[in-house]
Design an enzyme around this catalytic site. Sequence first.
Site, mmCIF file in Angstrom:
data_model
loop_
_atom_site.group_PDB
_atom_site.id
_atom_site.type_symbol
_atom_site.label_atom_id
_atom_site.label_comp_id
_atom_site.label_asym_id
_atom_site.label_seq_id
_atom_site.Cartn_x
_atom_site.Cartn_y
_atom_site.Cartn_z
ATOM 1 N N ASP A 84 0.572 -1.189 -0.416
ATOM 2 C CA ASP A 84 -0.200 -0.215 0.324
ATOM 3 C C ASP A 84 0.995 1.292 -0.351
ATOM 4 O OD1 ASP A 84 -2.349 1.532 0.829
ATOM 5 O OD2 ASP A 84 -1.608 1.993 2.351
ATOM 6 N N GLU A 89 -1.871 -5.648 -3.548
ATOM 7 C CA GLU A 89 -1.281 -4.431 -2.745
ATOM 8 C C GLU A 89 0.412 -5.610 -2.108
ATOM 9 O OE1 GLU A 89 -3.687 -0.834 -1.013
ATOM 10 O OE2 GLU A 89 -3.816 -2.914 -0.328
#
Length: 246
Positions: free
Chosen positions: A66, A134
């Site tokens: 992320d 992610e």
Amino acid sequence: MNRLRKIFTKSRSPEDGIFFDAMQTILGFAPKNLDHYKKAFTHRSSSRVDPEGNIINYERLEFLGDAMLSSVIAAYLFREAPRGDEGYLTKMRSKIVSREHLNELGKDLNLIRFIESKVPVQHFGENIHGNIFESLIGAIYLDRTYIYCEKFIQKRVIIPYVDISRLEGKVISYKSLVIEWCQKEKKIFHYDIFEDNAIDGQRLFGVKLSIDGKVIAKARATSKKKAEEKASQRAYFAFQEKMDKK
């Protein structure tokens, strides 16, 4: 067959060879340490631990990925939108890395097929797709450093999906638009639950949105948050002309 593939053919199982090939196709380059990518698809239900007793699952890699994704997108927008102020750049980045978009990216690559889990795939929520997308980026960072994260994000996110002019008109939260408009226009708004039922084993919430004492929109969904967003979308279309002039 490249050098890394030859090494894997000699030293790893046939299953690892298949996984290596799949990762190379998705990434656009050869993995060096396949264990990072295996961890990227390990669900907590697998109850795996490393020799030091640390829990093995994709969640820490998801956190790292992320951050890498946000960084790469921020740098891209900084270069490509030189007139955008901080607020504009933040909004644009949010549109690109929205949970909805990340879920679509994970689905497009069919990443769910690699999940190691004791939970049946059909029991996962929608966000699993974005989560492992992610975590894959996090694995790339550990395996190949930031520059390869950038290459992957450029190939899989920016080139096929990012069009700044189109993104400027994309709405990522109708609820935020409604609230912002009501606050600006000094209007009183309320989101109220009018229904909370279980139908065929699935819980459904009914939410109504009232503005200045008048019910403007109603919606039902599997969560209160989703129902509020749907009701907000309907309210937006009812007041679109006024809201777009804000």
